[in-house]
Design an enzyme around this catalytic site. Structure first.
Site, PDB file in Angstrom:
ATOM      1  N   GLY A 155      39.224  46.733  35.919  1.00 29.84           N
ATOM      2  CA  GLY A 155      39.881  45.821  36.848  1.00 29.84           C
ATOM      3  C   GLY A 155      41.379  45.773  36.645  1.00 29.84           C
ATOM      4  O   GLY A 155      42.152  45.837  37.606  1.00 29.84           O
ATOM      5  N   ASP A 156      41.802  45.663  35.392  1.00 32.33           N
ATOM      6  CA  ASP A 156      43.232  45.598  35.103  1.00 32.33           C
ATOM      7  C   ASP A 156      43.936  46.866  35.573  1.00 32.33           C
ATOM      8  O   ASP A 156      45.007  46.812  36.188  1.00 32.33           O
ATOM      9  CB  ASP A 156      43.461  45.411  33.603  1.00 32.33           C
ATOM     10  CG  ASP A 156      42.963  44.064  33.094  1.00 32.33           C
ATOM     11  OD1 ASP A 156      42.536  43.245  33.931  1.00 32.33           O
ATOM     12  OD2 ASP A 156      42.985  43.845  31.876  1.00 32.33           O
ATOM     13  N   GLY A 354      35.823  44.052  37.118  1.00 25.50           N
ATOM     14  CA  GLY A 354      36.335  45.348  37.501  1.00 25.50           C
ATOM     15  C   GLY A 354      35.737  45.906  38.769  1.00 25.50           C
ATOM     16  O   GLY A 354      36.424  46.553  39.574  1.00 25.50           O
ATOM     17  N   CYS A 410      34.213  28.320  26.848  1.00 26.91           N
ATOM     18  CA  CYS A 410      34.385  27.325  27.908  1.00 26.91           C
ATOM     19  C   CYS A 410      35.294  26.274  27.296  1.00 26.91           C
ATOM     20  O   CYS A 410      34.818  25.311  26.675  1.00 26.91           O
ATOM     21  CB  CYS A 410      33.039  26.733  28.328  1.00 26.91           C
ATOM     22  SG  CYS A 410      33.131  25.506  29.658  1.00 26.91           S
TER      23      CYS A 410
END
Length: 440
Positions: A155-156, A354, A410
């Site tokens: 994705g990056d 991604g 979280c």
């Protein structure tokens, strides 16, 4: 001896150079700053970024050397009489960033992102007369420039690569981009004006010794002094940060892809989904959501194809399976095959991952389900799903430090009944309402 300061010692990753002044009278090599996104710190025990050569690449008069590899670097040789004055300017802002008098030093700016530097060196004789001996204004046109992307992050890489291409076009530079060998086949033939290679290939070829400039793109979580980036990436978005680092327009643009086989994989209409992620906060944690979506799509006459790499993923007591009713096209397959499926799909439904960036690059309509990121973090899509009534956007909150070692991260509600409420409270109906815009 020249006036230098020893490089910072490295542990898992060295700290960024101290910002006491805009440039330090030392070479401060960068491996990857503490807090760079996984796997940007290390990959298989290796630094994610290649270091520039200690000998500066460009030669000036009087033994002066210079380049712009991880910032402006200037070497003035040792002398027994008289002194040098070295000045670094930002030509775009008019600021003097650094001024220093020395009998010999190697100087490196603290800022390692794109700045249109001007270097000035003056000879101050024993008689006190000042004689300018060297000036150079940054100009990458027809120069060798290296841009390094962290290895292995799909994705990056797809998010950042259009800005690499924009830099090459805007600056007229001969760009070599270092990236993952798994992703390289998707891009190589789509960008013939850019040399693509892996870090290992670049190291063997010795390309760092010839580079006029080097830039490293990454997510620098703990870069409070903005050494690696002019602004915190959480403010501008995961993809647009590359534009800021490279000094080009941050306007988003799809990555071009090259597919050796772009034929349609099946004749029936279909929708691709991807349900797996690298950390639990990225998942759609609604327990019945995917079943509701699959039922809706099948009623509309669509086959539902799951293109995740893994059928099952998780850790400890938490494991995530592909949903019942989806056709299994998972597996460790080439990314070009994934892109082929995506190119012909009527839509892609997935997470902030991604494969969502790959779907966007393939020109597919993307329904993105994400609560832990703010919508500005990703590319614009009319079908972005977030529940504003719950806790959300912790990823883009600079007060919350992402922990890539904690699969159940979280930061605001871990180990409470509210854990992962950002996606747990995104209902199936919410997503179906977005799909109805596509499949009315």
């Amino acid at each position: 001896m020249s006036e230098t300061i020893a490089p910072v010692s490295s542990a898992s990753a060295p700290q960024a150079a101290p910002p006491a002044q805009e440039a330090q009278p030392a070479v401060q090599p960068v491996v990857a700053p503490e807090g760079a996104a996984q796997p940007a710190v290390q990959v298989a025990g290796k630094p994610a970024y290649l270091l520039p050569q200690q000998v500066l690449a460009m030669e000036g008069p009087h033994g002066i050397r210079y380049d712009f590899n991880l910032g402006a670097r200037v070497h003035v040789p040792e002398r027994k009489e008289g002194k040098w004055r070295v000045i670094l300017r930002d030509m775009d802002t008019g600021n003097v960033l650094f001024a220093h008098e020395t009998t010999g030093a190697t100087i490196s700016s603290s800022k390692r992102y794109y700045v249109r530097f001007k270097i000035e060196v003056t000879d101050i004789g024993t008689d006190g007369v000042e004689r300018p001996v060297f000036e150079h204004e940054y100009d990458a046109r027809d120069k060798e420039v290296i841009i390094q992307l962290p290895v292995g992050t799909l994705g990056d890489t797809l998010a950042w690569f259009p800005y690499v291409a924009r830099f090459a076009e805007t600056r007229g530079a001969k760009v070599t981009c270092l990236l993952s060998g798994l992703i390289l086949p998707l891009l190589k033939d789509a960008y013939p004006n850019i040399t693509l290679m892996t870090s290992d290939e670049a190291e063997k070829a010795g390309v760092t010794g010839k580079a006029y400039a080097t830039y490293c793109i990454g997510l620098f979580f703990d870069d409070k002094d903005c050494i690696q980036q002019p602004t915190d990436f959480r403010f501008v978005g995961l993809h647009r940060t590359a534009g800021y680092i490279l000094g080009v327009s941050p306007h988003e643009e799809r990555t071009r892809l090259h597919l050796p086989d772009d034929s349609r994989p099946i004749k029936e209409p279909y929708v691709c989904i991807a349900v797996q992620a690298s950390t639990q906060c990225k998942y759609w944690n609604n327990p019945t959501g995917w079943q509701e979506i699959i039922a809706f799509l099948k009623e509309k006459g669509y086959r539902v194809i799951c293109i995740d790499q893994k059928t099952v993923h998780g850790t400890g007591l938490v494991w995530n399976h592909i949903p019942h009713g989806a056709e299994d096209e998972t597996g460790n397959r080439p990314l070009t095959e994934r892109a082929r499926w995506l190119k012909h799909a009527d839509a892609f439904i997935g997470l902030s991952s991604g494969l969502a960036w790959l779907a966007w690059a393939a020109g597919t309509e993307v329904v993105m389900i994400s609560g832990f990121t703010h919508p500005t973090n990703e590319f614009e899509t009319p079908y972005r799903v977030i529940n504003w009534h719950t806790c959300n956007s912790c990823w883009n909150d600079p007060k919350e430090r992402f922990d890539h070692h904690n699969f159940l991260w979280c930061p605001r509600h871990e180990n409470t009944p509210r854990q992962f409420e950002c996606t747990r409270l995104i209902t199936g109906q919410h997503v179906i309402n977005e799909l109805k815009k596509l499949f009315a």
